[in-house]
Every structure is written in C-alpha cells, then in structure tokens.
Write a protein that holds these residues in place. Structure first.
Motif, PDB file in Angstrom:
ATOM      1  N   UNK A 118      -3.958  -2.048   0.963  1.00 32.04           N
ATOM      2  CA  UNK A 118      -4.336  -1.942   2.369  1.00 32.04           C
ATOM      3  C   UNK A 118      -5.539  -2.798   2.691  1.00 32.04           C
ATOM      4  N   UNK A 119      -6.547  -2.183   3.300  1.00 32.82           N
ATOM      5  CA  UNK A 119      -7.750  -2.910   3.704  1.00 32.82           C
ATOM      6  C   UNK A 119      -8.896  -2.769   2.710  1.00 32.82           C
ATOM      7  N   UNK A 120      -8.633  -2.177   1.543  1.00 36.74           N
ATOM      8  CA  UNK A 120      -9.656  -2.093   0.500  1.00 36.74           C
ATOM      9  C   UNK A 120      -9.762  -3.420  -0.251  1.00 36.74           C
ATOM     10  N   UNK A 121     -10.915  -3.632  -0.869  1.00 39.40           N
ATOM     11  CA  UNK A 121     -11.135  -4.860  -1.624  1.00 39.40           C
ATOM     12  C   UNK A 121     -10.208  -4.945  -2.836  1.00 39.40           C
ATOM     13  N   UNK A 122      -9.988  -6.188  -3.278  1.00 39.43           N
ATOM     14  CA  UNK A 122      -9.159  -6.471  -4.450  1.00 39.43           C
ATOM     15  C   UNK A 122     -10.018  -7.184  -5.495  1.00 39.43           C
ATOM     16  N   UNK A 123     -10.885  -6.428  -6.188  1.00 44.75           N
ATOM     17  CA  UNK A 123     -11.732  -7.065  -7.200  1.00 44.75           C
ATOM     18  C   UNK A 123     -10.931  -7.366  -8.467  1.00 44.75           C
ATOM     19  N   UNK A 159       6.546 -11.179  -7.238  1.00 45.91           N
ATOM     20  CA  UNK A 159       6.036 -12.123  -6.235  1.00 45.91           C
ATOM     21  C   UNK A 159       7.168 -12.678  -5.376  1.00 45.91           C
ATOM     22  N   UNK A 160       8.293 -12.989  -6.002  1.00 48.21           N
ATOM     23  CA  UNK A 160       9.442 -13.496  -5.250  1.00 48.21           C
ATOM     24  C   UNK A 160       9.999 -12.434  -4.314  1.00 48.21           C
ATOM     25  N   UNK A 161      10.043 -11.190  -4.784  1.00 51.59           N
ATOM     26  CA  UNK A 161      10.542 -10.099  -3.942  1.00 51.59           C
ATOM     27  C   UNK A 161       9.650  -9.904  -2.733  1.00 51.59           C
ATOM     28  N   UNK A 162       8.335  -9.899  -2.940  1.00 56.52           N
ATOM     29  CA  UNK A 162       7.398  -9.736  -1.824  1.00 56.52           C
ATOM     30  C   UNK A 162       7.573 -10.877  -0.823  1.00 56.52           C
ATOM     31  N   UNK A 163       7.730 -12.093  -1.316  1.00 56.60           N
ATOM     32  CA  UNK A 163       7.926 -13.239  -0.426  1.00 56.60           C
ATOM     33  C   UNK A 163       9.199 -13.082   0.397  1.00 56.60           C
ATOM     34  N   UNK A 164      10.253 -12.558  -0.217  1.00 60.75           N
ATOM     35  CA  UNK A 164      11.507 -12.342   0.511  1.00 60.75           C
ATOM     36  C   UNK A 164      11.349 -11.258   1.568  1.00 60.75           C
ATOM     37  N   UNK A 165      10.648 -10.193   1.230  1.00 56.87           N
ATOM     38  CA  UNK A 165      10.447  -9.107   2.189  1.00 56.87           C
ATOM     39  C   UNK A 165       9.649  -9.579   3.400  1.00 56.87           C
ATOM     40  N   UNK A 166       8.685 -10.475   3.171  1.00 60.26           N
ATOM     41  CA  UNK A 166       7.867 -10.987   4.287  1.00 60.26           C
ATOM     42  C   UNK A 166       8.734 -11.696   5.324  1.00 60.26           C
ATOM     43  N   UNK A 167       9.810 -12.296   4.874  1.00 67.03           N
ATOM     44  CA  UNK A 167      10.648 -13.076   5.777  1.00 67.03           C
ATOM     45  C   UNK A 167      11.729 -12.243   6.452  1.00 67.03           C
ATOM     46  N   UNK A 227      -1.640 -11.058   2.780  1.00 70.07           N
ATOM     47  CA  UNK A 227      -1.600 -12.080   1.724  1.00 70.07           C
ATOM     48  C   UNK A 227      -1.697 -11.515   0.319  1.00 70.07           C
ATOM     49  N   UNK A 228      -2.370 -10.362   0.180  1.00 70.24           N
ATOM     50  CA  UNK A 228      -2.543  -9.783  -1.156  1.00 70.24           C
ATOM     51  C   UNK A 228      -1.513  -8.694  -1.470  1.00 70.24           C
TER      52      UNK A 228
END
Length: 280
Positions: free
Chosen positions: A62-67, A147-155, A189-190
């Motif tokens: 979500x909106x939490x940091x990604x350290x 990563x590929x699955x997430x990219x597909x879902x975005x579209x 993006x993350x």
C-alpha cells in the motif's frame, strides 16, 4: 468515514486507515497484491460504529515504505508491534488475514502485552507444506513469473478479476468493488515487490520457514480462528488442528468462502469479530 495516518517504525513510514471510537480492533491484510484499502473497507464500515478500527499497510504494501532487507514474518511482526506502540493501542483485538494472520500470531507470541484477543483468518503459519509442492518453491525462486503476472494485471481488469478465482469460492458473486480495489492497487509501481521479498524469506525447499505448529501451547490469549471451507492455499484442517491445540481457542468455518472472507462475506466476518471482541 476512514481517516488516513502514518507512523514511523524503525525508520520506515507505515501508513494506516482508521475509523470509529471505542475498543481497539486492528486489522492486518494479506500478501500478494493487498493493502488495508483492498481487503478491509467493508469490514471497517461494519465495525466502525462501535469500535476503534485501525488497519495498517504492512511494510512494503500500500502506502507504507518499501525498505530493503528480508520480509520475514518476524520482521513484519516487529513493525506491527511498533505501530501499536506508536499509536498507544495495546492491548487490542488483533485480526490477521492470510500472511497478516501469520504476522498477528507472531505478534501475539512476541508481544502478548499488546494482544487481548487474537483472530487469525485463513492464516499463514499453521503448517509447513507448500500448496503446490516443488512448483510453489520454484515459482518463489523465479520471481520473474510474479513480475510478469503483475504487469499483465496492470493492463487488464479482466485478467485481474480472473486471478482472484484462486482465492474466492464464487467469482461471479464477488462484488465489483473488490475487483476494482485490487486493480487500483496493482497499478502501484511497487505492487508485488513486498510479496516477492516475503517469498524469498519464507518459502524454502522444505516448505514454509515460519510455522507455529510447535508453539500452539504458548498462546496466552483467547484465539478465534475463522476459515473458508474452500481455502486451497491453507487447508481448513490446519486451522482445526490449531484450534484443538491452542488453549482457549475456537474455529468458525465459513461454508461459502475460500481464502478472502473479508471480501467474500464481510457480514459474517464482522459478526465473528463482534463475538470475539472482549466486552469493555
């Protein structure tokens, strides 16, 4: 209406949603593509008239940091404990879904002073076996697939909706708002990064790294499991075994749910929580 806030824990900004007043109830979301605003809005809406409900975004979600660093269950639990300390919330009714359920159980063991009642929903941590054996291990090691699955879902909202068929019992009855919430979240993006780091930490060749099966006797607070009868990720038999072994524990099984009860049946989830939350 839920308000937004943030606290800093170990140098990372942790975002949360909050609503209502009264006895504190803390809701921890699951993994993959999830956040407080994805799984919990319908439950927050039902509980806020009577309780103070706080739903943080786990580290990296979500909106939490990604350290940088490993995203293990113990690390997530330490961050959640830090959030509760910062907000002066303990002891609370601590609710966790899936990965968040494992985090909630770890908090209950590490910081029992913060947890008055524990409600794991289809939680991680009740067994070591991977749902698809060596395939699950291979996918955890080859992160490009995620990563590929997430990219597909975005579209494609259609693909995003179809992917939810693996965690719900009846995809046709899933509200459009639930699909929309996931589709919005996957645009970040993350999106997916924290889950990939979680799998790096918690998925091993021998199964899940974190399991509480040898620590069931250490839970000192009332524990009320909630589990979907059709959950294919974490079997309901695991929850039954845990409920039988943990002192002062019980299990409720939702006949028409799989792994995403807060969106599949928020009325039953809210009712279960109301029955579990201790009277003031």
């Amino acid at each position: 209406m839920a308000t937004e806030g943030a606290v800093t824990v170990d140098g990372s900004r942790i975002h949360y949603r909050a609503a209502g007043d009264g006895t504190p109830v803390v809701l921890l979301h699951g993994g993959i593509i999830d956040a407080a605003r994805v799984s919990w809005p319908p439950v927050i809406e039902r509980l806020a008239p009577d309780y103070r409900v706080v739903a943080p975004d786990l580290l990296g979600y979500g909106e939490s940091d990604l350290p940088p660093g490993p995203y293990s269950i113990p690390r997530h639990a330490a961050v959640v404990a830090g959030v509760l300390d910062a907000l002066e919330l303990g002891p609370v009714t601590l609710v966790g879904l899936s990965v968040g359920g494992g985090v909630a159980m770890q908090v209950a063991l590490d910081r029992p002073d913060l947890v008055e009642c524990l409600v794991p929903i289809d939680p991680f941590g009740l067994g070591r076996d991977l749902p698809n054996g060596r395939l699950s291990y291979a996918l955890a090691r080859v992160q490009v697939c995620n990563k590929l699955a997430v990219a597909a879902f975005r579209r494609s909202r259609r693909l995003t909706r179809a992917s939810l068929g693996g965690i719900v019992h009846d995809l046709d009855s899933l509200p459009a708002a639930a699909v929309d919430a996931v589709y919005r979240e996957v645009q970040r993006p993350t999106a997916g990064a924290a889950f990939r780091r979680f799998r790096d930490s918690e998925v091993t060749r021998g199964g899940y790294r974190t399991t509480f099966t040898d620590r069931f006797g250490e839970f000192s607070m009332p524990t009320q499991f909630l589990h979907g009868a059709h959950d294919e990720l974490f079997p309901v038999a695991w929850a039954q075994r845990a409920a039988d072994a943990i002192p002062d524990a019980g299990l409720t099984v939702l006949a028409d749910c799989a792994h995403w009860a807060p969106r599949e049946d928020p009325d039953s989830v809210a009712d279960h929580l109301r029955s579990a939350i201790p009277d003031e």
